[in-house]
Design a protein around this motif. Structure first.
Motif, mmCIF file in Angstrom:
data_model
loop_
_atom_site.group_PDB
_atom_site.id
_atom_site.type_symbol
_atom_site.label_atom_id
_atom_site.label_comp_id
_atom_site.label_asym_id
_atom_site.label_seq_id
_atom_site.Cartn_x
_atom_site.Cartn_y
_atom_site.Cartn_z
ATOM 1 N N GLU A 226 39.685 40.561 42.846
ATOM 2 C CA GLU A 226 40.554 39.518 43.380
ATOM 3 C C GLU A 226 42.031 39.848 43.156
ATOM 4 O OE1 GLU A 226 39.387 35.950 41.419
ATOM 5 O OE2 GLU A 226 37.465 35.830 42.464
ATOM 6 N N GLN A 227 42.340 40.480 42.036
ATOM 7 C CA GLN A 227 43.730 40.778 41.695
ATOM 8 C C GLN A 227 44.198 42.123 42.256
ATOM 9 O OE1 GLN A 227 43.519 40.538 37.446
ATOM 10 N NE2 GLN A 227 43.704 38.311 37.420
ATOM 11 N N LEU A 228 43.331 42.845 42.944
ATOM 12 C CA LEU A 228 43.670 44.169 43.442
ATOM 13 C C LEU A 228 44.866 44.181 44.399
ATOM 14 C CD1 LEU A 228 42.847 47.126 43.221
ATOM 15 C CD2 LEU A 228 41.312 46.757 45.157
ATOM 16 N N PRO A 229 44.968 43.263 45.361
ATOM 17 C CA PRO A 229 46.144 43.302 46.246
ATOM 18 C C PRO A 229 47.466 43.182 45.482
ATOM 19 C CG PRO A 229 44.468 41.880 47.183
ATOM 20 C CD PRO A 229 44.000 42.256 45.812
ATOM 21 N N ALA A 230 47.521 42.343 44.474
ATOM 22 C CA ALA A 230 48.746 42.215 43.678
ATOM 23 C C ALA A 230 48.977 43.469 42.840
ATOM 24 C CB ALA A 230 48.656 40.991 42.773
ATOM 25 N N GLU A 231 47.901 44.102 42.413
ATOM 26 C CA GLU A 231 48.017 45.305 41.584
ATOM 27 C C GLU A 231 48.563 46.489 42.374
ATOM 28 O OE1 GLU A 231 45.069 48.165 38.935
ATOM 29 O OE2 GLU A 231 44.437 46.131 39.414
ATOM 30 N N VAL A 232 48.161 46.619 43.638
ATOM 31 C CA VAL A 232 48.597 47.765 44.436
ATOM 32 C C VAL A 232 49.880 47.498 45.214
ATOM 33 C CG1 VAL A 232 46.244 48.635 44.658
ATOM 34 C CG2 VAL A 232 47.194 47.190 46.460
ATOM 35 N N ARG A 233 50.365 46.279 45.205
ATOM 36 C CA ARG A 233 51.516 45.901 46.022
ATOM 37 C C ARG A 233 52.731 46.797 45.788
ATOM 38 N NH1 ARG A 233 52.069 40.575 44.784
ATOM 39 N NH2 ARG A 233 50.528 40.165 46.383
ATOM 40 N N ASP A 234 53.013 47.149 44.551
ATOM 41 C CA ASP A 234 54.213 47.917 44.230
ATOM 42 C C ASP A 234 53.974 49.425 44.137
ATOM 43 O OD1 ASP A 234 55.691 45.576 44.146
ATOM 44 O OD2 ASP A 234 55.247 45.233 42.035
ATOM 45 N N LEU A 235 52.778 49.869 44.457
ATOM 46 C CA LEU A 235 52.516 51.314 44.405
ATOM 47 C C LEU A 235 53.265 52.011 45.540
ATOM 48 C CD1 LEU A 235 48.723 51.379 43.496
ATOM 49 C CD2 LEU A 235 50.676 51.738 42.003
ATOM 50 N N PRO A 236 53.776 53.222 45.285
ATOM 51 C CA PRO A 236 54.670 53.854 46.260
ATOM 52 C C PRO A 236 53.989 54.528 47.445
ATOM 53 C CG PRO A 236 54.499 55.214 44.305
ATOM 54 C CD PRO A 236 53.740 53.956 44.028
ATOM 55 N N THR A 237 52.764 55.050 47.251
ATOM 56 C CA THR A 237 52.146 55.833 48.327
ATOM 57 C C THR A 237 50.726 55.365 48.593
ATOM 58 O OG1 THR A 237 51.242 57.480 46.813
ATOM 59 C CG2 THR A 237 53.463 57.892 47.673
ATOM 60 N N GLU A 238 50.240 55.743 49.768
ATOM 61 C CA GLU A 238 48.866 55.416 50.135
ATOM 62 C C GLU A 238 47.885 56.116 49.201
ATOM 63 O OE1 GLU A 238 45.800 56.294 53.790
ATOM 64 O OE2 GLU A 238 47.919 55.967 54.285
ATOM 65 N N GLY A 239 48.223 57.320 48.780
ATOM 66 C CA GLY A 239 47.356 58.064 47.863
ATOM 67 C C GLY A 239 47.196 57.350 46.527
#
Length: 154
Positions: free
Chosen positions: A70-83
């Motif tokens: 459930e928290q995954l979208p918030a966790e990946v929001r600030d990641l810089p790249t698709e990789g």
């Protein structure tokens, strides 16, 4: 047994006379939790509150995994790249697969996360944030132009 009790009482009296029980922390304050029904896990709750340990750690593994999904979208929001987004999803999916191989705890349905769907949502969130920042930049008026006049020598 009486001599042992007498010895303890003598040590307590001697400590009182020396003032070792004066100005102790909590003196004159009510005992916390007095009057509440007995709770077997009072010491765990007080430890977690005192040490500020997150209560999520007490959840069974399947519920913890579902919360992470459930928290995954918030966790990946600030990641810089698709990789990096795909690597984060892959790490979570590894944990889910490890639990599915050897399930424990309550029977809760937990499925691996679709990395493509997470990446699509991440890209949509980035586009929305970019357009919002551009709209905010367009709304701000340009700084006033300053004209500098030079005096002619002469």
């Amino acid at each position: 047994m009486d001599s042992w009790q007498a010895s303890v009482e003598a040590q307590i009296r001697s400590a009182q006379e020396r003032g070792e029980f004066d100005n102790l922390p909590g003196a004159g304050k009510p005992i916390p939790g007095r009057g509440l029904p007995y709770d077997e896990s009072w010491w765990i709750k007080s430890f977690m509150e005192r040490e500020q340990v997150p209560t999520d750690l007490l959840l069974p593994t399947p519920l913890l995994l579902r919360r992470r999904i459930e928290q995954l979208p918030a966790e990946v929001r600030d990641l810089p790249t698709e990789g990096s987004v795909r690597a984060c999803v892959a790490a979570l999916n590894e944990e889910i697969m490890a639990w599915l191989r050897n399930p424990s705890g309550p029977r809760v349905v937990v499925r691996p996360v679709n990395a493509d769907a997470v990446v699509q949502r991440w890209q949509a969130d980035r586009r929305a944030a970019r357009t919002a920042s551009q709209a905010a930049a367009d709304e701000t008026p340009p700084p006033p132009r300053r004209t500098w006049f030079r005096r002619r020598a002469g």
